[in-house]
Write an enzyme that holds these catalytic residues in place. Sequence first.
Site: not given
Ligand code: UD1
Ligand code: UDP
Length: 377
Positions: A207
């Site tokens: 992601h």
């Molecule tokens: C965020 C965090 C990242 C983390 C990740 C974990 C920041 C800058 N980034 O990235 O560090 O590793 O979460 O998963 O805080 N969206 C949905 N549904 C949701 C949430 C998001 O559809 O419930 C979509 C939206 O289109 C949104 C995009 O995902 O614009 C990105 O979501 P956002 O929270 O901005 O950043 P992540 O890529 O999820």
């Molecule tokens: N995770 C989950 N379901 C998924 C992918 C990841 O429960 O489909 C869990 C994973 O086991 C870990 C956490 O999400 O505990 C990691 O979060 P994420 O990868 O969203 O964010 P990051 O750690 O990169 O910030």
Amino acid sequence: MFQVLHVVGARPNFMKVAPVMRALSTRPGVSQVLLHTGQHYDRNMSEVFFRQLEIPEPDDNLEVGSGSHAVQTAEIMVRLERVLLSARPDLVLVYGDVNSTVAAALVCSKLGIPIGHVEAGLRSFDRSMPEEINRLLTDQISDLLLTPSEDGNENLVREGVAPEKVFLVGNVMIDTLARMLPLAEAKGDSLRGRLGLAEAYGLVTLHRPSNVDKVETLREIVAALSDISSGLQLLFAVHPRTRQLLDGMGFSASHSRLKLVDPLGYVEFLALQQRASMVITDSGGVQEETTYLGIPCLTVRENTERPVTVTLGTNILVGRDMDRLRLEAAKIIKGKGKAGGIPPLWDGKASDRIAGIITSMMSALSSKTKRSSRLSP
Ligand code: UD1
Ligand code: UDP
């Protein structure tokens, strides 16, 4: 009562807050408030973790939703300030490195509310990562810095953070993993069957904007995954950010060797991780979990803020070199995956150590709070 207010918002926050709340709930004289910013809001990105990890319902949800970095961070700050002005907690705990983390830390620092940062000190030394900016800023304005590994302490001291604010507590994500592993192990076989997975399979999650925001980059990654899947069936749990571009590319259909599914619940993802032959990821938390589980992990990034997963654990950084990804995956398929050990203090007790530190600092923190002149809104 000493009130601790926890701020969470995104998926990786939930597995970190769960054990800390649990540990603090056993300490007399501590009351807790849980605030969800609403950064993640899909059921399978938020609610499922509250249910599976038995996290109490949030006391408040700011419902900020998605937006640009500025919009999301600013919205959290504006809405959180209102809550904090009336709640006036004695300590705010923030988790990890997401926008909710830095937004909450900034608001607290301006209000004179002490901040504790859980998972402090991690550095990728790559300022093009939004999370690196969030980490640097949050640590500079935190009063209590709780680190998961020794490198965190070294980074903080080098950046001029007073050593007496820094505590090496271990990895809270592993506390959750250790607690949930028996349940996950029990579910593994039936889940594999339900998903139509062979006995041997690999698990994928990606992601990072640097991997999933540009069509050309994502196309190259998907091509490599497709090639690898001819030797080992792959299950790709697709993050919503990644889903957007995959849909746009017209690549949303799974085939039997490379299966795409929506984000999985914690127990399901853990169940699949612990019996996978390999994991391909760019997730921070997954690099740690695979190290703890001893599962070979190929990280599609040039750097990591979690270097112990490489030096001690099973993690290999393949960068964005897709031939290297194919090569390392082929080695694992041949049974020559990297072995590793578990980093010190990744023992399931990090949250107890945090609770111990907070309770022993309670009187010091509350007298500091009374002294500090809080700014008016
Ligand atoms: C965020 C965090 C990242 C983390 C990740 C974990 C920041 C800058 N980034 O990235 O560090 O590793 O979460 O998963 O805080 N969206 C949905 N549904 C949701 C949430 C998001 O559809 O419930 C979509 C939206 O289109 C949104 C995009 O995902 O614009 C990105 O979501 P956002 O929270 O901005 O950043 P992540 O890529 O999820
Ligand atoms: N995770 C989950 N379901 C998924 C992918 C990841 O429960 O489909 C869990 C994973 O086991 C870990 C956490 O999400 O505990 C990691 O979060 P994420 O990868 O969203 O964010 P990051 O750690 O990169 O910030």
